[in-house]
Design a protein around this motif. Structure first.
Motif, PDB file in Angstrom:
ATOM      1  N   GLY A 188       0.812  -1.209   0.000  1.00 41.45           N
ATOM      2  CA  GLY A 188       0.000   0.000   0.000  1.00 41.45           C
ATOM      3  C   GLY A 188       0.848   1.263   0.000  1.00 41.45           C
ATOM      4  O   GLY A 188       0.517   2.253  -0.673  1.00 41.45           O
ATOM      5  N   ARG A 189       1.938   1.238   0.736  1.00 41.55           N
ATOM      6  CA  ARG A 189       2.817   2.404   0.806  1.00 41.55           C
ATOM      7  C   ARG A 189       3.449   2.707  -0.552  1.00 41.55           C
ATOM      8  O   ARG A 189       3.556   3.865  -0.960  1.00 41.55           O
ATOM      9  CB  ARG A 189       3.909   2.137   1.859  1.00 41.55           C
ATOM     10  N   LEU A 190       3.869   1.652  -1.274  1.00 38.53           N
ATOM     11  CA  LEU A 190       4.516   1.831  -2.572  1.00 38.53           C
ATOM     12  C   LEU A 190       3.526   1.802  -3.727  1.00 38.53           C
ATOM     13  O   LEU A 190       3.903   2.075  -4.872  1.00 38.53           O
ATOM     14  CB  LEU A 190       5.572   0.738  -2.782  1.00 38.53           C
ATOM     15  N   ALA A 191       2.278   1.424  -3.442  1.00 41.02           N
ATOM     16  CA  ALA A 191       1.238   1.279  -4.469  1.00 41.02           C
ATOM     17  C   ALA A 191       1.661   0.287  -5.547  1.00 41.02           C
ATOM     18  O   ALA A 191       1.283   0.420  -6.717  1.00 41.02           O
ATOM     19  CB  ALA A 191       0.897   2.630  -5.092  1.00 41.02           C
ATOM     20  N   ALA A 192       2.432  -0.731  -5.144  1.00 41.17           N
ATOM     21  CA  ALA A 192       2.912  -1.724  -6.105  1.00 41.17           C
ATOM     22  C   ALA A 192       3.534  -2.894  -5.365  1.00 41.17           C
ATOM     23  O   ALA A 192       3.867  -2.795  -4.176  1.00 41.17           O
ATOM     24  CB  ALA A 192       3.932  -1.113  -7.065  1.00 41.17           C
ATOM     25  N   ALA A 193       3.674  -3.990  -6.081  1.00 38.67           N
ATOM     26  CA  ALA A 193       4.427  -5.157  -5.602  1.00 38.67           C
ATOM     27  C   ALA A 193       5.280  -5.650  -6.756  1.00 38.67           C
ATOM     28  O   ALA A 193       4.795  -5.778  -7.884  1.00 38.67           O
ATOM     29  CB  ALA A 193       3.486  -6.258  -5.117  1.00 38.67           C
ATOM     30  N   ASN A 194       6.546  -5.912  -6.472  1.00 41.57           N
ATOM     31  CA  ASN A 194       7.438  -6.412  -7.514  1.00 41.57           C
ATOM     32  C   ASN A 194       8.384  -7.439  -6.923  1.00 41.57           C
ATOM     33  O   ASN A 194       8.265  -7.805  -5.750  1.00 41.57           O
ATOM     34  CB  ASN A 194       8.210  -5.252  -8.170  1.00 41.57           C
ATOM     35  N   GLN A 195       9.328  -7.900  -7.727  1.00 49.00           N
ATOM     36  CA  GLN A 195      10.223  -8.966  -7.275  1.00 49.00           C
ATOM     37  C   GLN A 195      11.171  -8.523  -6.172  1.00 49.00           C
ATOM     38  O   GLN A 195      11.701  -9.360  -5.435  1.00 49.00           O
ATOM     39  CB  GLN A 195      11.016  -9.502  -8.468  1.00 49.00           C
ATOM     40  N   SER A 196      11.380  -7.235  -6.028  1.00 48.40           N
ATOM     41  CA  SER A 196      12.269  -6.741  -4.967  1.00 48.40           C
ATOM     42  C   SER A 196      11.526  -6.453  -3.673  1.00 48.40           C
ATOM     43  O   SER A 196      12.160  -6.198  -2.641  1.00 48.40           O
ATOM     44  CB  SER A 196      12.989  -5.474  -5.435  1.00 48.40           C
ATOM     45  N   THR A 197      10.186  -6.499  -3.684  1.00 52.16           N
ATOM     46  CA  THR A 197       9.416  -6.247  -2.467  1.00 52.16           C
ATOM     47  C   THR A 197       9.717  -7.319  -1.432  1.00 52.16           C
ATOM     48  O   THR A 197       9.601  -8.519  -1.714  1.00 52.16           O
ATOM     49  CB  THR A 197       7.910  -6.242  -2.764  1.00 52.16           C
ATOM     50  N   GLY A 198      10.091  -6.909  -0.245  1.00 51.29           N
ATOM     51  CA  GLY A 198      10.430  -7.863   0.804  1.00 51.29           C
ATOM     52  C   GLY A 198      11.833  -8.414   0.715  1.00 51.29           C
ATOM     53  O   GLY A 198      12.267  -9.152   1.606  1.00 51.29           O
ATOM     54  N   GLY A 199      12.544  -8.072  -0.346  1.00 53.52           N
ATOM     55  CA  GLY A 199      13.905  -8.585  -0.505  1.00 53.52           C
ATOM     56  C   GLY A 199      14.929  -7.636   0.075  1.00 53.52           C
ATOM     57  O   GLY A 199      14.636  -6.756   0.882  1.00 53.52           O
ATOM     58  N   GLY A 200      16.146  -7.814  -0.394  1.00 55.28           N
ATOM     59  CA  GLY A 200      17.218  -6.941   0.068  1.00 55.28           C
ATOM     60  C   GLY A 200      17.485  -7.058   1.557  1.00 55.28           C
ATOM     61  O   GLY A 200      17.708  -8.149   2.082  1.00 55.28           O
ATOM     62  N   GLU A 201      17.399  -5.927   2.241  1.00 55.29           N
ATOM     63  CA  GLU A 201      17.788  -5.876   3.649  1.00 55.29           C
ATOM     64  C   GLU A 201      16.581  -5.855   4.590  1.00 55.29           C
ATOM     65  O   GLU A 201      16.744  -5.560   5.774  1.00 55.29           O
ATOM     66  CB  GLU A 201      18.635  -4.625   3.890  1.00 55.29           C
ATOM     67  N   ILE A 202      15.390  -6.169   4.089  1.00 54.35           N
ATOM     68  CA  ILE A 202      14.205  -6.034   4.922  1.00 54.35           C
ATOM     69  C   ILE A 202      14.296  -6.898   6.172  1.00 54.35           C
ATOM     70  O   ILE A 202      14.080  -6.434   7.302  1.00 54.35           O
ATOM     71  CB  ILE A 202      12.934  -6.386   4.131  1.00 54.35           C
ATOM     72  N   PHE A 203      14.620  -8.182   5.996  1.00 50.58           N
ATOM     73  CA  PHE A 203      14.647  -9.064   7.170  1.00 50.58           C
ATOM     74  C   PHE A 203      15.790  -8.693   8.108  1.00 50.58           C
ATOM     75  O   PHE A 203      15.666  -8.789   9.333  1.00 50.58           O
ATOM     76  CB  PHE A 203      14.729 -10.531   6.739  1.00 50.58           C
ATOM     77  N   LEU A 204      16.903  -8.238   7.543  1.00 50.04           N
ATOM     78  CA  LEU A 204      18.016  -7.799   8.402  1.00 50.04           C
ATOM     79  C   LEU A 204      17.637  -6.533   9.172  1.00 50.04           C
ATOM     80  O   LEU A 204      17.950  -6.399  10.359  1.00 50.04           O
ATOM     81  CB  LEU A 204      19.254  -7.541   7.547  1.00 50.04           C
ATOM     82  N   THR A 205      16.944  -5.620   8.492  1.00 53.93           N
ATOM     83  CA  THR A 205      16.524  -4.393   9.155  1.00 53.93           C
ATOM     84  C   THR A 205      15.537  -4.677  10.273  1.00 53.93           C
ATOM     85  O   THR A 205      15.614  -4.087  11.359  1.00 53.93           O
ATOM     86  CB  THR A 205      15.885  -3.435   8.134  1.00 53.93           C
ATOM     87  N   ALA A 206      14.599  -5.607  10.032  1.00 52.29           N
ATOM     88  CA  ALA A 206      13.602  -5.945  11.052  1.00 52.29           C
ATOM     89  C   ALA A 206      14.264  -6.586  12.269  1.00 52.29           C
ATOM     90  O   ALA A 206      13.940  -6.259  13.416  1.00 52.29           O
ATOM     91  CB  ALA A 206      12.548  -6.879  10.466  1.00 52.29           C
ATOM     92  N   ILE A 207      15.182  -7.505  12.024  1.00 55.07           N
ATOM     93  CA  ILE A 207      15.886  -8.154  13.140  1.00 55.07           C
ATOM     94  C   ILE A 207      16.736  -7.129  13.886  1.00 55.07           C
ATOM     95  O   ILE A 207      16.775  -7.102  15.124  1.00 55.07           O
ATOM     96  CB  ILE A 207      16.749  -9.317  12.627  1.00 55.07           C
ATOM     97  N   ALA A 208      17.414  -6.266  13.128  1.00 59.58           N
ATOM     98  CA  ALA A 208      18.234  -5.235  13.767  1.00 59.58           C
ATOM     99  C   ALA A 208      17.375  -4.300  14.607  1.00 59.58           C
ATOM    100  O   ALA A 208      17.768  -3.910  15.715  1.00 59.58           O
ATOM    101  CB  ALA A 208      18.986  -4.441  12.701  1.00 59.58           C
ATOM    102  N   ALA A 209      16.187  -3.952  14.115  1.00 59.11           N
ATOM    103  CA  ALA A 209      15.305  -3.067  14.868  1.00 59.11           C
ATOM    104  C   ALA A 209      14.892  -3.698  16.192  1.00 59.11           C
ATOM    105  O   ALA A 209      14.871  -3.038  17.239  1.00 59.11           O
ATOM    106  CB  ALA A 209      14.065  -2.728  14.038  1.00 59.11           C
ATOM    107  N   ALA A 210      14.559  -4.986  16.160  1.00 61.73           N
ATOM    108  CA  ALA A 210      14.155  -5.675  17.389  1.00 61.73           C
ATOM    109  C   ALA A 210      15.293  -5.713  18.396  1.00 61.73           C
ATOM    110  O   ALA A 210      15.094  -5.467  19.599  1.00 61.73           O
ATOM    111  CB  ALA A 210      13.691  -7.098  17.063  1.00 61.73           C
ATOM    112  N   VAL A 211      16.512  -5.997  17.922  1.00 62.99           N
ATOM    113  CA  VAL A 211      17.660  -6.110  18.829  1.00 62.99           C
ATOM    114  C   VAL A 211      18.085  -4.731  19.332  1.00 62.99           C
ATOM    115  O   VAL A 211      18.353  -4.547  20.527  1.00 62.99           O
ATOM    116  CB  VAL A 211      18.827  -6.826  18.122  1.00 62.99           C
ATOM    117  N   ILE A 212      18.138  -3.759  18.431  1.00 64.37           N
ATOM    118  CA  ILE A 212      18.496  -2.404  18.848  1.00 64.37           C
ATOM    119  C   ILE A 212      17.484  -1.869  19.848  1.00 64.37           C
ATOM    120  O   ILE A 212      17.832  -1.133  20.784  1.00 64.37           O
ATOM    121  CB  ILE A 212      18.596  -1.475  17.622  1.00 64.37           C
ATOM    122  N   GLY A 213      16.218  -2.266  19.694  1.00 67.51           N
ATOM    123  CA  GLY A 213      15.186  -1.824  20.612  1.00 67.51           C
ATOM    124  C   GLY A 213      15.245  -2.443  21.988  1.00 67.51           C
ATOM    125  O   GLY A 213      14.471  -2.063  22.869  1.00 67.51           O
TER     126      GLY A 213
END
Length: 408
Positions: A321-346
């Motif tokens: 919804g934020r990007l108004a689109a879905a593509n092959q890069s959605t959810g890829g890259g550093e998303i899971f690393l960023t989420a894990i880092a956010a939980a640990v940093i928090g």
């Protein structure tokens, strides 16, 4: 009577003095070393980061930029909330990025290419995410598979499924007039509604603490002094007034931001006030002891993985919804690393059993603030990765040291 009255006065004064002393530097430091107030250093660090970035580029402090920052934090923050839950049981899920990407693809393809009602696509996407978590939970609790390897395999499999769902197009755009896009981008609370909600939250917190204090006093148990209750409620009221008033100078508080905060508050309530929350912390603290104490370890593990994948799927839907689109890069890259880092940093422990739902909120604000601020300073992604990595390393080091002191 005079003696009784004079005896009661010093006692009350002593209690108030003790309550105020609980906020002294020495008492705060001791509580931090004991594993309490885990969110305080993160909040202080976030304020320091905002001060530094604001001095470096005053644009960072503008209401419009902070509104954008809040919207950018939602999807990753929802995913990080799921990571917090699975970390609390001493496990890990590396596939949350792929789950979010697959969910975004299902929503986009289902509503645009297949003609599903958008609400049906959202429900199907979240349900599939929860089924993925159910499979993980059963495999970990029943078969004893290591969650690290299992979810790493899931990351690869689900990424392939995502590409299959998207097909040869590789990208599907959502209509800008769809309610999901409007919810994620354009819908903001009216000013009166925002202030009313803030007042209701403060009133709810004050009522809850006063009722708890009354019950404990009636039962003859130690309770917070009135001064301490007033200080805590006053801090919350001042913070909410600052947020609503300052963001209100621009577009205000987004609907998606409210959803994220509500999810964090509900998760925090469940983790602190329900039997399930006690089970989660018990399993993460010491799985064998929890089993001997009669805790349903397998069910708790399964529920944690289901919650994690379900929230990852919801995060993917919000990202679409934020990007108004879905593509092959959605959810890829550093998303899971960023989420894990956010939980640990928090402040959530990698060792399990210690953390808070609010860790997801504070952690993602730290990461997104760094990314936002460095972007305003025209620094490239390499600099953002280096700074975020250093902050993560510092957070893990602090967690390890605190955990070691607690064990000793």
């Amino acid at each position: 009577m005079v003696g009784a009255t004079s005896g009661r006065g010093p006692s009350r004064a002593g209690a108030d003095a003790g309550a105020l002393a609980a906020y002294g530097p020495r008492a705060v430091w001791q509580r931090m070393r004991d594993g309490e107030l885990t969110l305080l250093p993160i909040a202080v660090s976030l304020v320091a980061i905002w001060v530094v970035l604001g001095i470096a580029n005053p644009t960072f402090w503008t209401p419009e930029n902070l509104v954008n920052l809040s919207l950018q934090s939602v999807s990753t923050g929802v995913i990080a909330l799921g990571i917090v839950i699975v970390l609390l049981v001493g496990q890990i899920d590396l596939s949350v990025g792929s789950v979010s990407g697959l969910s975004a693809a299902i929503v986009a393809v289902g509503s645009v290419s297949l003609g599903w009602p958008l609400a049906v696509g959202v429900v199907v996407a979240i349900a599939i995410g929860m089924v993925v978590g159910l499979v993980y939970g059963i495999a970990v609790s029943r078969l004893g598979l290591p969650s690290f390897v299992l979810t790493l395999a899931g990351l690869l499999v689900l990424a392939g499924v995502q590409w299959r769902v998207l097909g040869t197009q590789g990208s599907v755009n959502l209509p800008f007039e769809s309610w999901l896009v409007l919810f994620s981008q354009s819908w903001f609370l009216p000013t009166v509604v925002a202030w009313t909600l803030a007042a209701l939250v403060v009133a709810g917190i004050a009522t809850s603490r006063l009722l708890r204090r009354h019950r404990r006093l009636a039962a003859g148990l130690p309770a917070e002094s009135m001064a301490r209750v007033l200080v805590r409620v006053g801090i919350v009221a001042a913070f909410l007034a600052l947020v609503v008033g300052y963001l209100g100078q621009a577009r205000g508080v987004g609907y998606s931001v409210v959803l994220f905060v509500v999810l964090v508050a509900v998760a925090d309530l469940m983790l602190r006030r329900t039997r399930w929350g006690r089970y989660v912390r018990a399993v993460g603290g010491n799985r064998r002891s929890a089993l001997l104490a009669g805790v349903p370890v397998r069910r708790t593990l399964v529920s944690a993985f289901v919650a994690c994948s379900g929230l990852a799927a919801l995060g993917g839907v919000l990202a679409a919804g934020r990007l108004a689109a879905a593509n092959q890069s959605t959810g890829g890259g550093e998303i899971f690393l960023t989420a894990i880092a956010a939980a640990v940093i928090g402040g959530t422990s990698l060792f399990g059993g210690r953390g808070s739902a609010w860790s997801a909120l504070l952690g993602v604000l730290v990461i997104q603030s760094i990314a936002n601020g460095l972007t305003l300073l025209d620094l490239d992604s390499a600099a953002r990765s280096i700074v975020t990595g250093l902050v993560l390393a510092l957070a893990v080091s602090i967690d390890t040291l605190v955990r070691g002191r607690g064990s000793s």
